[in-house]
Scaffold this motif. Structure first.
Motif, short mmCIF file in Angstrom:
data_model
loop_
_atom_site.label_atom_id
_atom_site.label_comp_id
_atom_site.label_asym_id
_atom_site.label_seq_id
_atom_site.Cartn_x
_atom_site.Cartn_y
_atom_site.Cartn_z
N ARG A 300 13.03 37.71 26.65
CA ARG A 300 12.84 36.60 27.60
C ARG A 300 11.95 35.51 27.00
NH1 ARG A 300 12.99 40.91 31.42
NH2 ARG A 300 10.75 41.24 31.22
N LEU A 301 10.91 35.93 26.29
CA LEU A 301 10.06 34.92 25.62
C LEU A 301 10.84 34.16 24.56
CD1 LEU A 301 6.78 37.01 25.20
CD2 LEU A 301 7.21 35.21 26.87
N LEU A 302 11.70 34.86 23.84
CA LEU A 302 12.52 34.20 22.83
C LEU A 302 13.48 33.21 23.47
CD1 LEU A 302 13.56 33.92 19.91
CD2 LEU A 302 15.11 35.84 20.39
N LEU A 303 14.09 33.58 24.58
CA LEU A 303 15.02 32.68 25.26
C LEU A 303 14.32 31.40 25.72
CD1 LEU A 303 17.05 35.22 27.42
CD2 LEU A 303 17.88 33.94 25.44
N LYS A 304 13.12 31.55 26.25
CA LYS A 304 12.37 30.38 26.69
C LYS A 304 12.06 29.44 25.53
CE LYS A 304 8.12 29.11 29.12
NZ LYS A 304 6.88 29.63 29.77
N GLN A 305 11.62 30.00 24.41
CA GLN A 305 11.30 29.18 23.25
C GLN A 305 12.55 28.57 22.63
OE1 GLN A 305 8.19 28.44 22.36
NE2 GLN A 305 9.03 27.05 20.84
N THR A 306 13.65 29.32 22.64
CA THR A 306 14.90 28.83 22.05
C THR A 306 15.49 27.71 22.88
OG1 THR A 306 15.28 31.09 21.27
CG2 THR A 306 17.09 29.57 21.09
N ILE A 307 15.43 27.80 24.19
CA ILE A 307 15.92 26.72 25.06
C ILE A 307 15.13 25.44 24.82
CG2 ILE A 307 16.10 25.98 27.47
CD1 ILE A 307 16.82 28.87 28.17
N ASN A 308 13.85 25.59 24.58
CA ASN A 308 13.03 24.42 24.27
C ASN A 308 13.48 23.76 22.97
OD1 ASN A 308 10.76 22.60 24.51
ND2 ASN A 308 9.71 23.85 22.99
N GLN A 309 13.79 24.56 21.96
CA GLN A 309 14.29 24.01 20.70
C GLN A 309 15.69 23.43 20.87
OE1 GLN A 309 12.55 23.67 17.99
NE2 GLN A 309 10.75 24.88 18.57
N TRP A 310 16.51 24.02 21.72
CA TRP A 310 17.87 23.52 21.96
C TRP A 310 17.87 22.14 22.61
CZ3 TRP A 310 19.91 22.83 26.98
CH2 TRP A 310 21.27 22.50 27.03
N VAL A 317 18.35 22.29 14.10
CA VAL A 317 17.58 23.26 14.88
C VAL A 317 18.27 23.55 16.19
CG1 VAL A 317 15.39 23.61 16.08
CG2 VAL A 317 15.40 22.61 13.79
N ARG A 318 18.84 22.54 16.84
CA ARG A 318 19.55 22.73 18.11
C ARG A 318 20.76 23.65 17.93
NH1 ARG A 318 19.29 18.06 22.13
NH2 ARG A 318 17.40 16.91 21.63
N VAL A 319 21.46 23.51 16.83
CA VAL A 319 22.64 24.35 16.59
C VAL A 319 22.24 25.81 16.48
CG1 VAL A 319 24.51 24.83 14.98
CG2 VAL A 319 23.93 22.46 15.54
N LEU A 320 21.21 26.12 15.69
CA LEU A 320 20.75 27.50 15.54
C LEU A 320 20.22 28.05 16.86
CD1 LEU A 320 18.94 27.46 12.09
CD2 LEU A 320 20.99 28.74 12.70
N ALA A 321 19.51 27.23 17.62
CA ALA A 321 19.01 27.69 18.92
C ALA A 321 20.17 28.04 19.85
CB ALA A 321 18.13 26.60 19.54
N PHE A 322 21.22 27.21 19.84
CA PHE A 322 22.38 27.51 20.68
C PHE A 322 23.07 28.79 20.24
CE2 PHE A 322 27.05 27.20 20.93
CZ PHE A 322 27.18 27.38 22.30
N LEU A 323 23.17 29.03 18.94
CA LEU A 323 23.80 30.27 18.46
C LEU A 323 23.02 31.50 18.92
CD1 LEU A 323 24.79 29.22 14.81
CD2 LEU A 323 26.28 29.42 16.82
N ILE A 324 21.71 31.40 18.93
CA ILE A 324 20.89 32.52 19.42
C ILE A 324 21.14 32.75 20.91
CG2 ILE A 324 18.53 33.31 19.79
CD1 ILE A 324 17.75 31.79 17.24
N LEU A 325 21.13 31.69 21.69
CA LEU A 325 21.36 31.81 23.13
C LEU A 325 22.74 32.38 23.42
CD1 LEU A 325 19.88 28.37 24.28
CD2 LEU A 325 18.85 30.62 24.61
N ASN A 326 23.74 31.89 22.72
CA ASN A 326 25.10 32.35 22.95
C ASN A 326 25.28 33.82 22.56
OD1 ASN A 326 28.14 32.58 21.77
ND2 ASN A 326 28.05 31.16 23.50
N LYS A 327 24.64 34.23 21.47
CA LYS A 327 24.76 35.61 21.02
C LYS A 327 24.11 36.58 22.00
CE LYS A 327 24.12 38.43 16.86
NZ LYS A 327 23.62 38.43 15.46
N ILE A 328 22.95 36.21 22.51
CA ILE A 328 22.27 37.08 23.47
C ILE A 328 23.06 37.17 24.77
CG2 ILE A 328 20.18 37.34 24.87
CD1 ILE A 328 18.59 36.15 22.59
N CYS A 329 23.55 36.04 25.26
CA CYS A 329 24.27 36.03 26.54
C CYS A 329 25.63 36.71 26.45
CB CYS A 329 24.43 34.60 27.04
SG CYS A 329 22.88 33.83 27.54
N ARG A 330 26.28 36.64 25.32
CA ARG A 330 27.57 37.32 25.18
C ARG A 330 27.43 38.82 25.23
NH1 ARG A 330 29.63 37.11 20.64
NH2 ARG A 330 28.31 35.68 19.48
N HIS A 331 26.35 39.35 24.70
CA HIS A 331 26.17 40.80 24.66
C HIS A 331 25.39 41.33 25.86
CE1 HIS A 331 27.84 41.32 20.61
NE2 HIS A 331 27.17 40.25 20.25
#
Length: 457
Positions: A300-310, A317-331
């Motif tokens: 959850r802490l990672l998601l919060k920080q990644t959304i800020n970068q997105w 940086v936005r592209v990598l942040a989106f890939l992290i968000l998408n990977k977590i939400c898909r699984h």
């Protein structure tokens, strides 16, 4: 025996000065404080003046030293004599118990009355005339050396140590070596502004910037591969299914160290400002998503920080942040998708308030990526879209009924327009969709109403 007890009871009621010598020697007292209390009571006299009762404390007369020593010896002899009489009566009444004492407790029977008064006086504790109260300053003085000793015991990480760790990790990573590397990485992160300064101090400290860069670079590039070899993870048969490191039998041995490392990575990500370094850290975090999913709190802490970068970072940086968000939400759709969609929409609205030729490409990127996230689950998307489209309709209705400048401004602004555009893009992208199709008509009415709201605008 009864006469002795009655005389003792009577003597306890009378004052010490009224006792005879024989009564005084045969009497027993619980403690010396009783006699001192009686002396103190005798030193206090009550005087009546003007109908009020006043207490007048007189000074105790100092007794000569020889008289006090004589009284102590007399008390001691009286107690010794009484003890011997009790033992003689015990021998007559209960001879079996007396034989038991002879065998097991000779000290009690062989009571010696030749003990010197000096030993007894040395055994007693004498109180000082004035008691000193402990102050808070003394406690602080005691704690400060402890803190300094802890800080002084920290091992300074050097470049040679980092090189040795790197060589050892490439050869074979051990549990002990992993723990040392993680503690050093935590110490390095704690020197940044995003570090946890209030956490427990580790065993290492990093003072040189070159050592900091070398250590962080080593962890980002080489540590993940070494950890996978240590866990002996087997590739999953289904590529779509994410292999969690918790499935390894060795996971419990490194779980705490991995947790510390993941937390330090989030703290490092929050303190970075240079886009290239943030890009490198996010790329490393992308490969660690399976590790983060083993710790819900860290995730959850990672998601919060990644959304800020997105929403605020550079394009890469936005592209990598989106890939992290998408990977977590898909699984983990059932756990994180609802939360991520809400936070992403709020971040989108917050960052599309001002529009310019430079900002417009970033707004379009957020629209495309957010649309892709909404396409993961139609049921969750319908709930979000229904609420937010209704909010747009409420703003439009207030502007049409009140017809004031403030209400018109709530409709004719970039946030309102970009939100309309987002929902139009989302519905057109997922079309045809039976779940989301009922939202097309209300969204169309809001768009038409926005056009006709104020003809002069």
């Amino acid at each position: 025996m009864c006469s002795l007890g009655s005389s003792m009871a009577a003597s306890s009621k009378r004052k010490l000065a009224q006792l005879s010598v024989e009564e005084f020697l045969t009497s027993t007292f619980d403690t010396d404080s009783n006699s001192s209390l009686e002396d103190d009571d005798s030193a206090v006299t009550h005087v009546k003046k003007g109908g009020k009762r006043e207490i007048q404390v007189g000074k105790r007369k100092e007794e000569p030293e020889l008289e006090r020593q004589g009284k102590k010896k007399a008390k001691r002899k009286g107690s010794v004599q009484e003890h011997k009489e009790q033992l003689s009566r015990l021998k007559e009444k209960d001879p079996e118990f007396f034989e038991f004492l002879e065998k097991n407790d000779q000290k009690l029977l062989n009571f010696d009355d030749t003990d010197s008064s000096e030993d007894e006086e040395n055994a007693l504790h004498t109180l000082p005339e004035e008691l000193e109260l402990a102050s808070d300053d003394d406690d602080d003085d005691e704690e400060q050396p402890t803190k300094r000793s802890k800080a002084g015991d920290l091992i300074t990480v050097t470049a040679r140590m980092v090189e040795n760790w790197k060589a050892a990790a490439e050869d074979k990573l051990t549990f002990r070596l992993l723990h040392d590397i993680v503690m050093a990485f935590k110490a390095a992160v704690s020197t940044t502004k995003g570090g946890d300064a209030g956490g427990e101090p580790g065993k290492y400290k990093v003072e040189d910037s070159l050592v900091f860069n070398s250590l962080v670079s080593f962890c980002i590039r080489d540590l993940l591969l070494a950890m996978q070899k240590l866990l002996q993870l087997k590739p999953a048969g289904d590529r779509k299914k994410l292999l969690l490191p918790s499935s390894s039998p060795r996971w419990p041995k490194i779980r705490q160290d991995v947790s510390t490392y993941l937390t330090s990575l989030i703290q490092l990500l929050a303190s970075l400002t240079e886009a290239t370094v943030v890009h490198a850290v996010l790329q490393h975090v992308l490969h660690l998503v399976s590790y983060y999913m083993c710790f819900p709190k860290h995730c959850r802490l990672l998601l919060k920080q990644t959304i800020n970068q997105w929403s605020t970072g550079e394009e890469t940086v936005r592209v990598l942040a989106f890939l992290i968000l998408n990977k977590i939400c898909r699984h983990k759709q059932d756990v994180y998708l609802n939360l991520v969609l809400k936070q992403m929409y709020v971040a989108y609205v917050k960052n599309c308030k001002f529009t310019s030729p430079n900002v417009l490409p970033l707004i379009n990127f957020m629209q495309r990526t957010l649309t892709e996230m909404y396409a993961l689950d139609s049921l969750v998307t319908y709930q979000h879209a229904f609420i937010y489209i209704r909010q747009l309709a409420v703003h439009l209705r207030n502007a049409m009924t009140m017809k004031k400048k403030e209400t018109y401004q709530s409709v004719y602004n970039w946030q309102f327009i970009h939100c309309l555009y987002l929902w139009c893009r989302m519905l057109s992208t997922v079309y045809p969709n039976e779940v989301l199709e009922p939202l097309i008509y209300p969204l169309t009415q809001v768009a038409i109403g926005c056009i006709k709201c104020c003809q002069t605008c």
